[in-house]
Design a protein around this motif. Sequence first.
Motif, PDB file in Angstrom:
ATOM      1  N   ASP A 288     -40.535 -29.355  22.290  1.00 32.25           N
ATOM      2  CA  ASP A 288     -40.382 -29.055  23.709  1.00 32.25           C
ATOM      3  C   ASP A 288     -40.746 -27.593  23.981  1.00 32.25           C
ATOM      4  OD1 ASP A 288     -39.746 -28.939  26.349  1.00 32.25           O
ATOM      5  OD2 ASP A 288     -37.682 -29.636  26.141  1.00 32.25           O
ATOM      6  N   THR A 290     -41.348 -26.572  27.298  1.00 32.30           N
ATOM      7  CA  THR A 290     -41.295 -26.478  28.754  1.00 32.30           C
ATOM      8  C   THR A 290     -40.731 -25.155  29.238  1.00 32.30           C
ATOM      9  OG1 THR A 290     -39.151 -27.627  28.716  1.00 32.30           O
ATOM     10  CG2 THR A 290     -41.127 -28.962  29.088  1.00 32.30           C
ATOM     11  N   ASP A 291     -39.955 -24.458  28.404  1.00 34.26           N
ATOM     12  CA  ASP A 291     -39.351 -23.197  28.837  1.00 34.26           C
ATOM     13  C   ASP A 291     -40.171 -21.983  28.413  1.00 34.26           C
ATOM     14  OD1 ASP A 291     -38.895 -23.540  26.145  1.00 34.26           O
ATOM     15  OD2 ASP A 291     -36.887 -22.648  26.167  1.00 34.26           O
ATOM     16  N   GLN A 292     -41.363 -22.209  27.854  1.00 40.80           N
ATOM     17  CA  GLN A 292     -42.179 -21.094  27.376  1.00 40.80           C
ATOM     18  C   GLN A 292     -43.378 -20.864  28.289  1.00 40.80           C
ATOM     19  OE1 GLN A 292     -43.070 -20.585  23.246  1.00 40.80           O
ATOM     20  NE2 GLN A 292     -41.454 -21.968  22.557  1.00 40.80           N
ATOM     21  N   PRO A 293     -43.591 -19.611  28.741  1.00 37.86           N
ATOM     22  CA  PRO A 293     -44.790 -19.304  29.526  1.00 37.86           C
ATOM     23  C   PRO A 293     -45.992 -19.167  28.605  1.00 37.86           C
ATOM     24  CG  PRO A 293     -43.466 -17.319  29.234  1.00 37.86           C
ATOM     25  CD  PRO A 293     -42.711 -18.439  28.577  1.00 37.86           C
ATOM     26  N   ALA A 330     -46.334 -26.196  31.949  1.00 42.02           N
ATOM     27  CA  ALA A 330     -45.383 -26.615  30.911  1.00 42.02           C
ATOM     28  C   ALA A 330     -45.674 -28.059  30.512  1.00 42.02           C
ATOM     29  CB  ALA A 330     -43.959 -26.488  31.438  1.00 42.02           C
ATOM     30  N   THR A 332     -44.457 -31.345  27.767  1.00 39.21           N
ATOM     31  CA  THR A 332     -43.389 -31.885  26.933  1.00 39.21           C
ATOM     32  C   THR A 332     -43.972 -32.447  25.646  1.00 39.21           C
ATOM     33  OG1 THR A 332     -43.596 -33.963  28.144  1.00 39.21           O
ATOM     34  CG2 THR A 332     -41.923 -32.416  28.918  1.00 39.21           C
ATOM     35  N   ASN A 363     -47.504 -17.209  23.710  1.00 42.31           N
ATOM     36  CA  ASN A 363     -46.364 -17.044  24.612  1.00 42.31           C
ATOM     37  C   ASN A 363     -46.548 -15.720  25.340  1.00 42.31           C
ATOM     38  OD1 ASN A 363     -43.724 -16.122  25.591  1.00 42.31           O
ATOM     39  ND2 ASN A 363     -42.897 -17.900  24.519  1.00 42.31           N
ATOM     40  N   SER A 365     -44.724 -14.005  27.260  1.00 40.26           N
ATOM     41  CA  SER A 365     -43.578 -13.092  27.272  1.00 40.26           C
ATOM     42  C   SER A 365     -43.316 -12.479  25.901  1.00 40.26           C
ATOM     43  CB  SER A 365     -42.329 -13.836  27.764  1.00 40.26           C
ATOM     44  OG  SER A 365     -41.203 -12.990  27.738  1.00 40.26           O
TER      45      SER A 365
END
Length: 378
Positions: A288, A290-293, A330, A332, A363, A365
């Motif tokens: 997963d 989905t929370d990573q830019p 994002a 999945t 990533n 960030s």
Amino acid sequence: MLINLTTALSANDTIRGFAITDPGDTGIVTVMPLGSDSIQLVANNNGTSQLAILALGLKNRYTVEFLVIVAPQYAQGSLNMVNLGDTLKVDLARHGIVDPASLDSVVVSFQPANLAWFAGFTQWKLELVGEYPGTGQMHVTAWRNSQSTELMLSLNVFIRRTALAELFTNSGCIPCVAANQKLDEIAASALSEKLAIIRYHTSWPSPNDPMYHYNEVENSQRRAYYDVTQAPTLIIDGALSASNNSLWPTQIRQAIDQHAVLTLRSLTLTYSGTDSIIVRLAIQAYTDLTDQPLTLTLAVVEDSLEYLGENGENLHQQVMRDLELIPLDAFTPDTEIMATGRLKWRAGSENRSRYRIVAFIQNTSSKEVLQTTQFLLR
């Protein structure tokens, strides 16, 4: 490992009950009854255990003996590991199967079932193909003269990573000579197949570096992204490396040995006009994210560029010519997405093998590079 006695006997009979007459070495494997016709084997340690079971069928009674070999390690001493999509050959003779050539048949299953698939039995070696990343077990039943030998082998399907080395250099920088030479040595070593290199030229110490002036904006943007304040500076998979370049091979090897969580592969490459390339890639994640830019970065690099710099270097490799950054939506696990980018290349050289495309997922960030791929322009 689950064994159905009706299936294992192949006696055209239905087992309606059984008794474990000899559980074997419980330190190696534990036998657990499941229903009226199945047993569950749980591996406890490496080794060999002989089991005996008295099974009652609708037609006859059967004495069933199993030789169970628990072997979590491969013959050469490394775990049974295979890259996603690659083929692994397992030598049964090295796992205790005597004279595999005389076997009547071999049955292979996997837990989880989608971990791999059985491709065949060639030259007395099992061939299996990694299908889905993860760790599990391979259950092998080898039959000879109506007797079976059971093997439980651990299996790890992984995604091989290509590491990315980004070097900030300058044609007037004296320390950059040794840094470039070290990276050239690494590029010519066995690590080269799993390593992509991009060299960005800075505006200092020499403001006259033509490889900086070819693409001032993107050279400067990349330097600012990593907050690079001196040349040479090497970034490996988004992380600052040691200033001592003798440590670079070890650090690159460590980066390569870190398994990836996604695949990145080129689909098509189309020439547009005299100086542009349209690249289409497929990306698939197996965890997963989905929370990573995430950003897909495409780069054109040029090899064997001749220019006599103020530091005495006259041949420059993997020089960045063009970049495109593509923000990714994002996605999945198990979802494949397509991405398309457009790059410019220096059409002045007719030798396209001097140019290559480097693509990597980063990533935005944390700056961690998750996966890289590269290919020559042909």
